[in-house]
Design a protein around this motif. Structure first.
Motif, PDB file in Angstrom:
ATOM      1  N   GLU A  34      -1.286   0.722  -3.493  1.00  0.00           N
ATOM      2  CA  GLU A  34      -2.343  -0.088  -3.111  1.00  0.00           C
ATOM      3  C   GLU A  34      -3.564   0.592  -2.598  1.00  0.00           C
ATOM      4  O   GLU A  34      -4.649  -0.184  -3.082  1.00  0.00           O
ATOM      5  CB  GLU A  34      -1.868  -1.286  -2.208  1.00  0.00           C
ATOM      6  CG  GLU A  34      -0.807  -2.119  -2.834  1.00  0.00           C
ATOM      7  CD  GLU A  34       0.635  -1.280  -2.737  1.00  0.00           C
ATOM      8  OE1 GLU A  34       1.810  -1.893  -3.045  1.00  0.00           O
ATOM      9  OE2 GLU A  34       0.814  -0.447  -1.613  1.00  0.00           O
ATOM     10  N   ARG A  35      -3.506   1.415  -2.133  1.00  0.00           N
ATOM     11  CA  ARG A  35      -4.837   2.115  -1.540  1.00  0.00           C
ATOM     12  C   ARG A  35      -5.281   3.262  -2.366  1.00  0.00           C
ATOM     13  O   ARG A  35      -6.463   3.781  -1.876  1.00  0.00           O
ATOM     14  CB  ARG A  35      -4.606   2.768   0.070  1.00  0.00           C
ATOM     15  CG  ARG A  35      -3.883   1.825   0.916  1.00  0.00           C
ATOM     16  CD  ARG A  35      -3.687   2.602   2.416  1.00  0.00           C
ATOM     17  NE  ARG A  35      -4.980   2.991   2.908  1.00  0.00           N
ATOM     18  CZ  ARG A  35      -4.869   3.541   4.162  1.00  0.00           C
ATOM     19  NH1 ARG A  35      -4.048   3.908   4.636  1.00  0.00           N
ATOM     20  NH2 ARG A  35      -6.178   3.887   4.560  1.00  0.00           N
ATOM     21  N   ASN A  36      -4.741   3.324  -3.552  1.00  0.00           N
ATOM     22  CA  ASN A  36      -5.206   4.510  -4.410  1.00  0.00           C
ATOM     23  C   ASN A  36      -5.316   3.827  -5.892  1.00  0.00           C
ATOM     24  O   ASN A  36      -4.675   3.184  -6.632  1.00  0.00           O
ATOM     25  CB  ASN A  36      -4.138   5.533  -4.703  1.00  0.00           C
ATOM     26  CG  ASN A  36      -3.883   6.224  -3.485  1.00  0.00           C
ATOM     27  OD1 ASN A  36      -4.771   7.146  -3.052  1.00  0.00           O
ATOM     28  ND2 ASN A  36      -3.123   5.971  -2.522  1.00  0.00           N
ATOM     29  N   GLN A  37      -6.860   3.006  -5.849  1.00  0.00           N
ATOM     30  CA  GLN A  37      -7.247   2.128  -6.854  1.00  0.00           C
ATOM     31  C   GLN A  37      -6.873   2.490  -8.441  1.00  0.00           C
ATOM     32  O   GLN A  37      -6.377   1.466  -8.768  1.00  0.00           O
ATOM     33  CB  GLN A  37      -8.612   1.722  -6.669  1.00  0.00           C
ATOM     34  CG  GLN A  37      -8.817   1.238  -5.126  1.00  0.00           C
ATOM     35  CD  GLN A  37     -10.508   1.308  -4.984  1.00  0.00           C
ATOM     36  OE1 GLN A  37     -11.300   2.156  -5.059  1.00  0.00           O
ATOM     37  NE2 GLN A  37     -10.911   0.167  -4.744  1.00  0.00           N
ATOM     38  N   LEU A  84     -13.563  -1.563 -11.206  1.00  0.00           N
ATOM     39  CA  LEU A  84     -13.786  -0.263 -10.825  1.00  0.00           C
ATOM     40  C   LEU A  84     -15.199   0.439 -11.411  1.00  0.00           C
ATOM     41  O   LEU A  84     -15.496   1.649 -11.172  1.00  0.00           O
ATOM     42  CB  LEU A  84     -12.829   0.768 -10.730  1.00  0.00           C
ATOM     43  CG  LEU A  84     -11.383   0.371 -10.027  1.00  0.00           C
ATOM     44  CD1 LEU A  84     -10.308   1.147 -10.246  1.00  0.00           C
ATOM     45  CD2 LEU A  84     -11.647  -0.165  -8.709  1.00  0.00           C
ATOM     46  N   GLY A 107     -12.878   5.118  -8.218  1.00  0.00           N
ATOM     47  CA  GLY A 107     -11.606   4.528  -7.369  1.00  0.00           C
ATOM     48  C   GLY A 107     -11.415   5.372  -6.333  1.00  0.00           C
ATOM     49  O   GLY A 107     -11.306   6.667  -6.357  1.00  0.00           O
TER      50      GLY A 107
END
Length: 273
Positions: free
Chosen positions: A153-156, A254, A262
């Motif tokens: 979730e933190r790595n778009q 993005l 991202g």
């Protein structure tokens, strides 16, 4: 739980796409950040575990100079074939590429000043043994520097891929996409490294952007650099089309000035033998 060991770079198409799309935009920038923590000096002896196409090893080689030495290991022969085909670097440490699992690691005991491992540890089928092997090959007081992605979730960009897969393909393919991000707990990482016999363990969390300068279509082509892509290619054309349409939609937020940008976030472990 995701079986991250199934995230394998076999054949040639995926490793070639990995080299084209992800190495310059993702793994080279992160290699430089990893090496900032490694604090390499001239003439050291270094081992790069899970070297892939040699990205970290090649960034490290000029830092070590011609009197240094690098052993770079990987289990995937197609990745090593790409690494071995690259030209040698003038004034840099020679690199020996070795086909080897992480455990047992085909390297001598107590000879290396630094162990490097960029985004490999989470894939190893026996992580505790791999960490013990890293400690085994280090000289007393040697340093290990390991990068492991945080939660997907933190790595778009990869979160967008994961969402598109989940909405249009199979649970197995969606789950496989989480493999690179499957060991994100800093507490678990700390405990595992300490249990392997390392001390003075530090875990740093760092972020860098991944930029697809040609926009959404280029970012979508980069999906071919993942071991999930052959599974999608085996599905019906209608499912593939639905996946691509959904991925295009997920990537759209993005886009900045025509580029897909991202955030990527990784934990970096630094510890001593």
């Amino acid at each position: 739980m995701t079986d991250a060991s199934k995230f394998q770079f076999t054949g040639s198409s995926v490793p070639n796409a990995y080299e084209e799309f992800l190495v310059p935009r993702l793994f080279e920038p992160w290699a430089r950040l990893l090496l900032d923590e490694a604090q390499l000096i001239q003439a050291q002896i270094v081992i790069d575990v899970a070297t892939g196409p040699g990205t970290v090893a090649r960034c490290a080689a000029p830092m070590l100079g011609p009197k240094g030495r690098i052993v770079a290991t990987d289990i995937a022969r197609p990745m090593l074939d790409i690494a071995r085909a690259k030209p040698s670097l003038p004034g840099a440490a020679p690199i020996e590429y070795v086909e080897s699992p992480a455990a047992p690691l085909l390297a001598s005991t107590g000879v290396f000043d630094v162990v490097l491992c960029q985004q490999g540890l989470q894939f190893f089928p026996d992580r505790p043994s791999a960490l013990r092997e890293m400690r085994r090959v280090l000289k007393p007081g040697g340093r290990v520097v390991i990068a492991v992605w945080t939660a997907i979730e933190r790595n778009q960009v990869f979160a967008a891929i994961h969402t598109a897969l989940g909405a249009t393909t199979t649970p197995e393919l969606s789950d496989l996409m989480t493999a690179p991000f499957s060991w994100h707990s800093t507490a678990e990482l700390q405990m595992a490294v300490e249990e392997a016999g390392f001390h003075d363990v530090r875990i740093l969390t760092r972020s860098l952007p991944i930029v697809f300068e040609q926009g959404v279509e280029q970012a979508m082509r980069a999906f071919s650099a993942t071991p999930v892509s052959p599974g999608v290619a085996a599905l019906s054309q209608s499912v593939q089309d639905a996946f691509l349409d959904r991925l295009r939609s997920e990537l759209a937020p993005l886009v900045v000035d025509g580029k897909v940008i991202g955030e990527m976030v990784s934990n970096i472990i630094v510890a001593y033998a």
